[in-house]
Each structure stands twice: as structure tokens, then as C-alpha cells.
Scaffold this active site. Structure first.
Site, PDB file in Angstrom:
ATOM      1  N   SER A  19       0.832  -1.323   0.031  1.00 34.18           N
ATOM      2  CA  SER A  19       0.070  -0.093   0.025  1.00 34.18           C
ATOM      3  C   SER A  19       0.692   1.211   0.094  1.00 34.18           C
ATOM      4  CB  SER A  19      -0.974  -0.115   1.296  1.00 34.18           C
ATOM      5  OG  SER A  19      -0.382  -0.176   2.353  1.00 34.18           O
ATOM      6  N   ASP A  26      -0.620   8.638   7.896  1.00 32.49           N
ATOM      7  CA  ASP A  26      -1.968   8.182   8.565  1.00 32.49           C
ATOM      8  C   ASP A  26      -1.611   7.244   9.575  1.00 32.49           C
ATOM      9  OD1 ASP A  26      -1.025   6.300   6.965  1.00 32.49           O
ATOM     10  OD2 ASP A  26      -2.972   5.789   5.936  1.00 32.49           O
ATOM     11  N   HIS A  81       1.497   5.097   6.548  1.00 32.87           N
ATOM     12  CA  HIS A  81       2.033   5.456   5.158  1.00 32.87           C
ATOM     13  C   HIS A  81       2.547   6.882   5.234  1.00 32.87           C
ATOM     14  CE1 HIS A  81      -1.446   2.802   4.168  1.00 32.87           C
ATOM     15  NE2 HIS A  81      -0.634   2.334   3.379  1.00 32.87           N
TER      16      HIS A  81
END
Length: 319
Positions: free
Chosen positions: A47, A278, A281
Site C-alpha cells: 500500500s 496516517d 504511510h
């Protein structure tokens, strides 16, 4: 290395992802000194390098993701661009778009496309992983001759880790990171580097560059103010807690108040001076900083810049 509980090990196996970029070469003679030419990128990373697969397959990353550069959610779990976006720009390519049609596909797979293309792959934390599966010899067999391999970052500095898997005060370093998880990441990276060394033997025609992203990211987090950043281990976008992270109310989370949806996990005032977006990330500013460090080969073994990586092994007969 201090012992981890089974729950901690499971967490590390989920988070510790190494993004592997396999560059398929344009034919060039051994003596060629010009920059490499890669006309496309196919990214299959985790991600931290996902430009829209998760959003397309499941649910769009909600606002305020994307606010800094795209000004709207753009499939990325960040306020803006990722390292892979800056890689694309460095190679004079259009930054990757989210795959808009993934919802209609029965399954996701890597498609080997013709020679003269650039791929990126993904390898997860598996203690005794077969080097053959790691290298993805299907790509090598289709003409892949140059690999740009990122190791994993400092997991112990992520708010996700610090909030969900707390350790004792003695296990926190002077910068606020959890030492056991960073040691686990370093252990993974040592195994990854040995795998790379083995791959250089097994794939003799491949130029394989190992990129120490861990050191670049840890340097940034532990010297945040020196490089113009603030609050190294505190998330910019989140809700509550010591690290501005709540796993039940991640960035963009909302709740109903008097019949109206209200966002409770908001962005900080200025993401450009924050490192962690967040809790898992990184911000665009941090991604850009990391890219600037690794692109010139300073953190690479061998020390090879991104634009010259196809020349990483002078013994390769390009054809």
C-alpha cells in the site's frame, strides 16, 4: 534482538513489505553510457506504492487522502504522491493511474508484457522464502535484466505499531521508536540482502540493485527537524491517542452527528512538514525526500542511480 510475542510477529509479517522494482531493459550494448529507457511502469507493491488497486478492488481511499497534490482522493494512501510517482517522473514517465476496471475482473494477476517494459513486483516477509519465487523468474524469463529492490522501512517508528503493539519504556529508543520492531525489520533486511546476493548468482544476466530504504527513512524520522520536518512519529491524519492514530478511526473516518456525517479523523494543518501521514504511510513531502536520497544511488548496493540501473552489471550482454 529482543524477543517478540507471537502477536507482534504476526503484525510484522503483515506490515513488513519490501517493494521490488524489476526493470526490463531496452536493448543497449555493453559500452552504452546513455540513460536507461523504460517507457512504462507496472507496479505491484504494497500500500505504500499502491496507486489505486486497493481503492479499485475494495473501496476508495477517503478524503483527506490526496489533498496536497491531487486535491481529491486518487487511490493513494497519502496526502499526495508516493515514491513510485517520483520514480515515474525521474524516468520521464506519466505517474501511474489507478486501475479503474479492477472491480470487473475475477482476479488480479501479473501480466507479462512484451520486452521494453518496466515492472515492479512485491515480496512479503517469509523467513525461508525460495529465492526463485522472490525473483519471479517469469519476469526474468520475459527479458527482465535489471532489478531495483527496496528493503523494508523502520516498522518500529510507525504509529500503527506503537499504538497497537505497545512495548515497555526501556524498549523505546531516544527518538520514540520501538526497538524490537526495528530490529525485526533489520533482521528481515539482512535476509533480503542475502537473498539478493544469491539471486545475483542464480540470475547471472540480471543487474540487481539493493536499495536501503530503511536507513533513508530512519534518518529522516530521527532527524526530522534537521530536514525541515516536525513530530517524527506522530501521524498527520488521524484521531486521538498519543500518536494521533486510532485503528478503529483511521484517516478520513467519520461518524454520524445529528443525522449528518462528520469527519473525525482529519488532516493536520500542514502535511508538508510532517513525515507520517496516517500512521502507516508517509506524506508526499516525506516520500519526495526519501526518493531524493535513494535516486542517486547513495543508498544502493552497488551504488547505482535509478536512471543508470540498467548498466548495473557491465558483464550483461544486452540483447
Amino acid at each position: 534482538m529482543e524477543a517478540l510475542t507471537e502477536k507482534q510477529r504476526q503484525m510484522v509479517s503483515w506490515v513488513a513489505i519490501s517493494t521490488t522494482l524489476a526493470l526490463l531493459l531496452v536493448p543497449c550494448p555493453v559500452s552504452c553510457e546513455r540513460q536507461c529507457n523504460f517507457p512504462a511502469i507496472f507496479n505491484f507493491g504494497d500500500s505504500n506504492s499502491d496507486t489505486g488497486a486497493i481503492s479499485a478492488a475494495f473501496e476508495q481511499a477517503p478524503p483527506p487522502n490526496g489533498i496536497t497534490f491531487f486535491h481529491n482522493p486518487a487511490g493513494r494512501f497519502s496526502d499526495g504522491r508516493l515514491v513510485i510517482d517520483f520514480i515515474a517522473l525521474e524516468l520521464t514517465l506519466q505517474p501511474p493511474d489507478p486501475p479503474s476496471d479492477l472491480r470487473t475482473q475475477p482476479g488480479l494477476r501479473v501480466v507479462i508484457v512484451p520486452y521494453r517494459w518496466m515492472f515492479s513486483l512485491n515480496s512479503s516477509l517469509v523467513s525461508n522464502q525460495d529465492p526463485n519465487s522472490f525473483a519471479n523468474k517469469n519476469v526474468y524469463g520475459e527479458g527482465g535484466r535489471s532489478f531495483w529492490i527496496h528493503n523494508t522501512g523502520p516498522l518500529g517508528c510507525l504509529p500503527y505499531t506503537l499504538d497497537r503493539y505497545p512495548v515497555s519504556a526501556a524498549q523505546i529508543d531516544e527518538f520514540g521508536c520501538a526497538k524490537p520492531f526495528n530490529e525485526m525489520a533489520q533482521y528481515f533486511n539482512s535476509k533480503l540482502k542475502k537473498t539478493v546476493e544469491q539471486l545475483r548468482i542464480e540470475l547471472p544476466k540480471a543487474a540487481i540493485v539493493y536499495v536501503d530504504v530503511y536507513t533513508a527513512k530512519y534518518t529522516l524520522i530521527t532527524h526530522a527537524q534537521k530536514y525541515g520536518f516536525d513530530k517524527g512519529v506522530i501521524a498527520c491524519c488521524g484521531h486521538g491517542g498519543k500518536y494521533n492514530f486510532n485503528n478503529g478511526a483511521r484517516c478520513g473516518a467519520s461518524k454520524m452527528v445529528n443525522g449528518k456525517k462528520v469527519v473525525i479523523a482529519k488532516s493536520c494543518k500542514d502535511p508538508s512538514v510532517r513525515i507520517l501521514w496516517d500512521g502507516i504511510h508517509y506524506t508526499e513531502a516525506a516520500n519526495n525526500w526519501v526518493f531524493q536520497q535513494i535516486a542517486n544511488g547513495s543508498f544502493s548496493d552497488p551504488p547505482m542511480s535509478l536512471t543508470r540501473v540498467c548498466h548495473g552489471n557491465a558483464s550483461i550482454p544486452y540483447h
